[in-house]
Design a protein around this motif. Structure first.
Motif, PDB file in Angstrom:
ATOM      1  N   CYS A  17       0.856  -1.185   0.000  1.00  0.00           N
ATOM      2  CA  CYS A  17       0.000   0.000   0.000  1.00  0.00           C
ATOM      3  C   CYS A  17       0.892   1.235   0.000  1.00  0.00           C
ATOM      4  O   CYS A  17       1.832   1.323   0.802  1.00  0.00           O
ATOM      5  N   PRO A  18       0.635   2.214  -0.882  1.00  0.00           N
ATOM      6  CA  PRO A  18       1.541   3.370  -0.975  1.00  0.00           C
ATOM      7  C   PRO A  18       1.340   4.433   0.096  1.00  0.00           C
ATOM      8  O   PRO A  18       1.811   5.551  -0.064  1.00  0.00           O
ATOM      9  N   ASN A  46      -0.763  -2.331  -6.694  1.00  0.00           N
ATOM     10  CA  ASN A  46      -2.120  -1.885  -7.012  1.00  0.00           C
ATOM     11  C   ASN A  46      -2.035  -0.606  -7.852  1.00  0.00           C
ATOM     12  O   ASN A  46      -0.960  -0.067  -8.094  1.00  0.00           O
ATOM     13  N   LEU A  69      -1.016  -6.379  -9.327  1.00  0.00           N
ATOM     14  CA  LEU A  69      -0.495  -7.420  -8.427  1.00  0.00           C
ATOM     15  C   LEU A  69      -1.225  -8.765  -8.576  1.00  0.00           C
ATOM     16  O   LEU A  69      -0.587  -9.824  -8.634  1.00  0.00           O
ATOM     17  N   ASP A  70      -2.545  -8.726  -8.660  1.00  0.00           N
ATOM     18  CA  ASP A  70      -3.299  -9.983  -8.789  1.00  0.00           C
ATOM     19  C   ASP A  70      -2.972 -10.687 -10.108  1.00  0.00           C
ATOM     20  O   ASP A  70      -2.841 -11.907 -10.160  1.00  0.00           O
ATOM     21  N   ILE A  73       0.410 -12.355  -9.824  1.00  0.00           N
ATOM     22  CA  ILE A  73       0.344 -13.607  -9.052  1.00  0.00           C
ATOM     23  C   ILE A  73      -0.275 -14.719  -9.901  1.00  0.00           C
ATOM     24  O   ILE A  73       0.188 -15.860  -9.882  1.00  0.00           O
ATOM     25  N   ASN A  92       3.221  -3.426   6.667  1.00  0.00           N
ATOM     26  CA  ASN A  92       2.059  -3.868   7.439  1.00  0.00           C
ATOM     27  C   ASN A  92       1.910  -5.384   7.336  1.00  0.00           C
ATOM     28  O   ASN A  92       2.688  -6.056   6.642  1.00  0.00           O
ATOM     29  N   ASP A  93       0.906  -5.888   7.997  1.00  0.00           N
ATOM     30  CA  ASP A  93       0.678  -7.336   8.036  1.00  0.00           C
ATOM     31  C   ASP A  93       0.422  -7.912   6.641  1.00  0.00           C
ATOM     32  O   ASP A  93       0.898  -9.005   6.306  1.00  0.00           O
ATOM     33  N   ALA A  94      -0.293  -7.156   5.811  1.00  0.00           N
ATOM     34  CA  ALA A  94      -0.575  -7.641   4.456  1.00  0.00           C
ATOM     35  C   ALA A  94       0.731  -7.834   3.682  1.00  0.00           C
ATOM     36  O   ALA A  94       0.869  -8.790   2.911  1.00  0.00           O
ATOM     37  N   ILE A  96       3.544  -8.816   4.825  1.00  0.00           N
ATOM     38  CA  ILE A  96       4.137 -10.107   5.225  1.00  0.00           C
ATOM     39  C   ILE A  96       3.455 -11.245   4.468  1.00  0.00           C
ATOM     40  O   ILE A  96       4.111 -12.174   3.990  1.00  0.00           O
ATOM     41  N   SER A  97       2.138 -11.158   4.338  1.00  0.00           N
ATOM     42  CA  SER A  97       1.402 -12.198   3.611  1.00  0.00           C
ATOM     43  C   SER A  97       1.858 -12.279   2.152  1.00  0.00           C
ATOM     44  O   SER A  97       2.020 -13.374   1.606  1.00  0.00           O
ATOM     45  N   TYR A  98       2.053 -11.115   1.547  1.00  0.00           N
ATOM     46  CA  TYR A  98       2.511 -11.120   0.148  1.00  0.00           C
ATOM     47  C   TYR A  98       3.930 -11.670   0.039  1.00  0.00           C
ATOM     48  O   TYR A  98       4.246 -12.409  -0.902  1.00  0.00           O
ATOM     49  N   ALA A 100       5.388 -13.877   2.050  1.00  0.00           N
ATOM     50  CA  ALA A 100       5.318 -15.334   2.248  1.00  0.00           C
ATOM     51  C   ALA A 100       4.797 -16.009   0.989  1.00  0.00           C
ATOM     52  O   ALA A 100       5.270 -17.085   0.602  1.00  0.00           O
ATOM     53  N   THR A 101       3.829 -15.361   0.347  1.00  0.00           N
ATOM     54  CA  THR A 101       3.272 -15.926  -0.887  1.00  0.00           C
ATOM     55  C   THR A 101       4.328 -15.964  -1.990  1.00  0.00           C
ATOM     56  O   THR A 101       4.482 -16.980  -2.678  1.00  0.00           O
ATOM     57  N   MET A 125       7.974 -10.557  12.950  1.00  0.00           N
ATOM     58  CA  MET A 125       6.869 -11.473  12.594  1.00  0.00           C
ATOM     59  C   MET A 125       7.216 -12.368  11.410  1.00  0.00           C
ATOM     60  O   MET A 125       6.476 -13.295  11.097  1.00  0.00           O
TER      61      MET A 125
END
Lengths: 156, 90
Positions: A17-18, A46, A69-70, A73, A92-94, A96-98, A100-101, A125
């Motif tokens: 996120c910018p 995005n 981005l989608d 992927i 942010n947390d998102a 980290i999810s990206y 890991a993906t 984290m």
């Protein structure tokens, strides 16, 4: 620059996120360093994150291919794309999810660029294999640029 | 949200962390399957830190959906076909 006849290497920059200002600045700087090392940068993010880069780099000196981005992927998981290096911007947390993906779907050397007010908590984290480049950088990109220069991921 | 946005989904958690989403599924749904990032669900590749848990409740599928600026949503969608496909995963 790569020697003649060598295949060109590529790097994927996954933007978050910018909302944290340093992202656009560091992304442009990283693309500059990658190009200087003969590595082709490709950006995924995005619409807002990519538009910030397009406006900041009107002659496309640094920014080349940029993809939603989608869609990126989709292409990676369908084995249509692969990269030598992957940099994921995380504040942010998102993020980290990206990261890991990307670690799960790509074979690339993975770098987590961690910044923002809570960069240390975010870094703590991350429990999957990747190389962390982290600094408390929100408005001023210099702390993160310094860490990036020390890590020299473009020299690998 | 792409394809998922066009489906009649219910938001169980909004703006959560990936860990909160995983914990919620494991605590509240007796049936769940763990998948890897990139697993396709409702024609969308799932994002997250492995293992990613997908909950099952009769014909309902409960799964995390992550966007860069909004964090992770935990969505619940009724789809017997997709529930059966995920239930068949080992």
């Amino acid at each position: 620059m790569p020697e003649q006849g060598q295949p060109t290497r590529s790097a994927l920059l996954v933007l978050g996120c910018p909302q944290v200002p340093v992202q656009t600045s560091i992304a442009l700087y990283l693309m500059h360093r990658l190009r200087k090392a003969g590595i082709t940068p490709v950006v995924a993010g995005n619409r807002s994150a990519i538009t910030l880069l397009i406006v900041a780099d009107p002659k496309r000196e640094y920014l080349g291919e940029a993809l939603d981005l989608d869609r990126m992927i989709d292409q990676i998981t369908e084995k249509k794309r692969d990269f030598d290096l992957c940099f994921v911007f995380i504040h942010n947390d998102a993020g980290i999810s990206y990261a890991a993906t990307m670690g799960a779907i790509l074979k690339s050397r993975l770098y987590a660029l961690i910044y923002g007010e809570n960069f240390d908590k975010i870094a703590a984290m991350i429990d999957f294999p990747c190389r962390n480049i982290a600094a408390k950088a929100v408005h001023n990109p210099m702390p993160l640029k310094k860490m990036l220069d020390e890590a020299e991921p473009w020299a690998v | 949200m792409g394809c998922i946005e066009s489906l009649p989904y219910e938001v169980l958690l909004r703006g959560s962390s990936f860990k909160e989403g995983r914990d919620y599924i494991r605590k509240n749904f007796s049936e769940h399957r763990d998948v890897q990032p990139g697993f396709k669900i409702f024609d969308t590749h799932i994002i997250g830190v492995p293992p990613i848990s997908i909950g099952l409740d009769d014909d309902y599928v409960i799964f995390p959906y992550t966007k860069p600026c909004y964090g992770t949503f935990l969505l619940r969608i009724q789809d017997p076909t997709e529930a059966a496909r995920i239930r068949a995963l080992k």
